[in-house]
Design an enzyme around this catalytic site. Sequence first.
Site, short mmCIF file in Angstrom:
data_model
loop_
_atom_site.label_atom_id
_atom_site.label_comp_id
_atom_site.label_asym_id
_atom_site.label_seq_id
_atom_site.Cartn_x
_atom_site.Cartn_y
_atom_site.Cartn_z
N ARG A 40 0.84 -1.20 0.00
CA ARG A 40 0.00 0.00 0.00
C ARG A 40 0.87 1.25 0.00
O ARG A 40 1.83 1.34 0.75
CB ARG A 40 -0.92 0.00 1.23
CG ARG A 40 -1.81 -1.23 1.20
CD ARG A 40 -2.91 -1.22 2.23
NE ARG A 40 -3.67 -2.46 2.12
CZ ARG A 40 -4.68 -2.82 2.90
NH1 ARG A 40 -5.06 -2.01 3.87
NH2 ARG A 40 -5.32 -3.95 2.72
N GLU B 62 -7.03 -0.52 14.62
CA GLU B 62 -7.70 -1.41 13.67
C GLU B 62 -6.76 -2.51 13.18
O GLU B 62 -5.67 -2.22 12.69
CB GLU B 62 -8.20 -0.59 12.46
CG GLU B 62 -8.93 -1.45 11.45
CD GLU B 62 -9.29 -0.65 10.18
OE1 GLU B 62 -9.49 0.58 10.27
OE2 GLU B 62 -9.35 -1.28 9.11
N ARG C 239 1.41 -5.62 11.86
CA ARG C 239 0.65 -4.74 12.74
C ARG C 239 0.25 -5.44 14.03
O ARG C 239 0.30 -4.85 15.12
CB ARG C 239 -0.59 -4.17 12.03
CG ARG C 239 -1.29 -3.11 12.87
CD ARG C 239 -2.51 -2.51 12.20
NE ARG C 239 -2.18 -1.43 11.28
CZ ARG C 239 -3.09 -0.64 10.71
NH1 ARG C 239 -4.38 -0.82 10.98
NH2 ARG C 239 -2.72 0.31 9.89
N ARG D 87 1.73 1.65 10.33
CA ARG D 87 1.34 1.97 8.96
C ARG D 87 2.56 1.86 8.05
O ARG D 87 3.40 2.75 8.02
CB ARG D 87 0.75 3.40 8.91
CG ARG D 87 0.09 3.77 7.60
CD ARG D 87 -0.57 5.15 7.67
NE ARG D 87 -1.63 5.23 8.66
CZ ARG D 87 -2.88 4.80 8.45
NH1 ARG D 87 -3.23 4.30 7.29
NH2 ARG D 87 -3.79 4.90 9.40
N SER E 163 -10.84 -6.24 9.26
CA SER E 163 -11.95 -5.57 8.62
C SER E 163 -12.78 -6.58 7.85
O SER E 163 -12.30 -7.19 6.91
CB SER E 163 -11.39 -4.50 7.67
OG SER E 163 -12.42 -3.68 7.22
#
Length: 425
Positions: free
Chosen positions: A260, A349, A390, A275, A352
């Site tokens: 990403r 988070e 993460r 991130r 998802s």
Amino acid sequence: MLNINILRENPDLVKEGGRKKHIPCDEAVDCILDLDEKRKKLLFESEELRAAQKKVGKEIATLEGDEKQAMIAEMGEIAGRIKAYEKELGPLEEELESQMLLVPNIPAPEVPDGKTDEDNVLVREWGEVPQFDFPIKDHLEIGEELDLIDMKGAAKLAGSRTYILKNEGALLELAVLQFTLNHLVEKGFSPMLVPTLVRREPMVGTAYFPGGEEQAYACERDRKYLIGTSEVPVTAYHSGEILAEADLPRLYAGYSTCYRREAGAAGRDTRGLYRIHQFNKVEQVVVCRNDDEESLRFHEFILANAEEVVQALELPYRVVNVCGGDLGQPQIQKFDIETWMPSRDSYGETHSASRFHDFQSRRLDLRYRDEAGKVHFCHTLNNTAIASPRILISILEINQEADGRVRIPDVLQSYMGGREYIGPK
RNA sequence: GGAGAGGUGGCUGAGUGGUCGAAAGCGGCGGAUUGCUAAUCCGUUGUACGGAAAAUUAUCUGUACCCGGGGUUCAAAUCCCCGCCUCUCCGCCA
């Protein structure tokens, strides 16, 4: 992509859905309806001409000499008119298609109103948020002290938002991934190791494109894209196919590295592993029958699977019902799992879970034939099972001890040679 | 990277300009026969969009689709161009 019939029959429902998502689409919908009318008319007229052309063509085949030449000359005129129609119809259909790709899916009634993630609604919490009786370190301090993480070394090689996992850090990541994959296999998922560099079609089909180009790394010379999640290749796996109803549902556990660009996130979450540009993820993908209730059941199922993983890792978490404004273009509804991260003093988070109804299937041309022989678009869903590194933030920070060691969660110990702690060298 | 071959319906495979949505076989479905199963025989068997009729499982009809996109032609699965993919040989290579 929505069924265009929904736009024809109930354009306000679609527009209202766009407003709830804070993705206004009034103009697109009106434009589509207008184009649709024009298209219908042109198509009808040109089809009549073609019918005539085909009919006469068959006659021409049986004729000879002057008679034949006369007919051919006559048909030249019709051929010209058909070409004119095609010239008008081509761009119109292209425009219609590209507008349709922009219209967002309609959110479920259970989706709460709201604009940002702050408006997401708490569904449940699990586990005790840990209290420490010593000054805690964040995962990066822990990682550097125990020689598990090297950000500077990575930056030298690859720039910002990159990392190197070393020693037990590397082993821990592999342990988490493999434990999770095994868990899903036990639940009936087929593990899938898939291409991470894909064509444009799967990106469009899963609704990352158009719109998400900024977030994806593109290999322009080869016109390919690095995936941001294995959802892309796995969901697109059966694109263009008509599956048998008996072969549904399909449960896949996709595993891949994910890329990403994090465009637009400059300055946000710059420290540590939160991130980053590249990570590894085990993803649950479900392809099931076109049935609201079934979809809903699988949504609960994949959410439960992910919760089981986090629970097995002994990490406190909460589940939130994502509000309209925080929902993406393609989802009907989304639940996030947020896992406790001591250094953030909050939940971050980590998972998802989305359901799409046939929004992706229509783009992918992913269908099945029911017992009666009728063809339907499938429903698709997906959810993170685990994303690392993460999740290592929570694991390292929550399991840190006063003496500087980190306890390895029970379920991971067998994946790390039976060790119970990561300690100083 | 170089040279060659090829991509047709769920599958195998025929079709080199007109009556081809496409032969044949296999598979699938329906039926007949049959203690049961198997075998045999008969029929049927793509998708999308539109029209007509009927109305809530049917029917008739038009158009498009033979890897994708352009082109030639009155007419393209068939000819030409571009792209993608597969296979074989050579080279390179984890």
